[in-house]
Structure formats: C-alpha cells, structure tokens
Design a protein around this motif. Sequence first.
Motif, PDB file in Angstrom:
ATOM      1  N   ILE A  26       0.814  -1.223   0.000  1.00 44.34           N
ATOM      2  CA  ILE A  26       0.000   0.000   0.000  1.00 44.34           C
ATOM      3  C   ILE A  26       0.844   1.269   0.000  1.00 44.34           C
ATOM      4  N   GLU A  47      -7.451   7.650   1.744  1.00 47.55           N
ATOM      5  CA  GLU A  47      -6.743   7.054   0.603  1.00 47.55           C
ATOM      6  C   GLU A  47      -6.107   5.733   0.997  1.00 47.55           C
ATOM      7  N   THR A  48      -5.506   5.663   2.159  1.00 41.00           N
ATOM      8  CA  THR A  48      -4.887   4.424   2.628  1.00 41.00           C
ATOM      9  C   THR A  48      -5.945   3.366   2.901  1.00 41.00           C
ATOM     10  N   LYS A  51      -6.818   1.865  -0.353  1.00 40.11           N
ATOM     11  CA  LYS A  51      -5.752   0.960  -0.803  1.00 40.11           C
ATOM     12  C   LYS A  51      -5.834  -0.378  -0.079  1.00 40.11           C
TER      13      LYS A  51
END
Length: 109
Positions: A26, A47-48, A51
């Motif tokens: 990631i 966003e993480t 992912k």
Amino acid sequence: MSDFSKRLSALREQKGWTKTYVAKQIGLTSMQTYANYEYGRREPDFETTKKLANLFNVSTDYLLGRTAPDEDRNTADLADDDTIFTFEGKPIPEQDLEYMKRLLRGGRK
C-alpha cells in the motif's frame, strides 16, 4: 481493539501475509505504521483505507465494520426493472436483455 483493527488483522492472516508485505503493497515506508492500524493505535487516512480495501478485495464499509463479508460488494439483480444495463455506454435493447437473461438462466425462461 476496533472492528477495523480486527478485520484488518484477520484479512492479513487469512492471506498469510506479513505486516511488512502489506505495508509495502500500500506504499507505506514503515511497517510500524501499518502495525499501528492493526493494534488500533492509529487510523489510516481515506486514501490508505481505499488501498487496503483494494488489496484485500473488500469494501471500505467492510473494513469499517459496517457490512458482513457476503454483503460486501454491490450487485444488481437482473429482475430489478429499475436497473439500466448498458454496453459501451449505450442501453441494451430489451430483446437483447431478455436473451442475456435466458443465457444466464441456462436457457430457461
């Protein structure tokens, strides 16, 4: 431990992956950052989280504890008349749609 932490840890263990492997996949430079997500010490940004959901092939809702695994992906039922099916951006004609439904049912009407 939060639902997020538990699910994240369980998903990783099911895959047989290390924390270091997940962190690299990631784009994290530190395994400890990822480990803190599993321990519930930190939470990832949006966003993480996306992912992680993509890596484990689950929805963000599942990671956040909002759905069960079998409710995870949105599906459209062919019997739902409100659903508009398209191909290459154009609606599928009704006669073609009926043919596709028969094919999917194994030839039954």
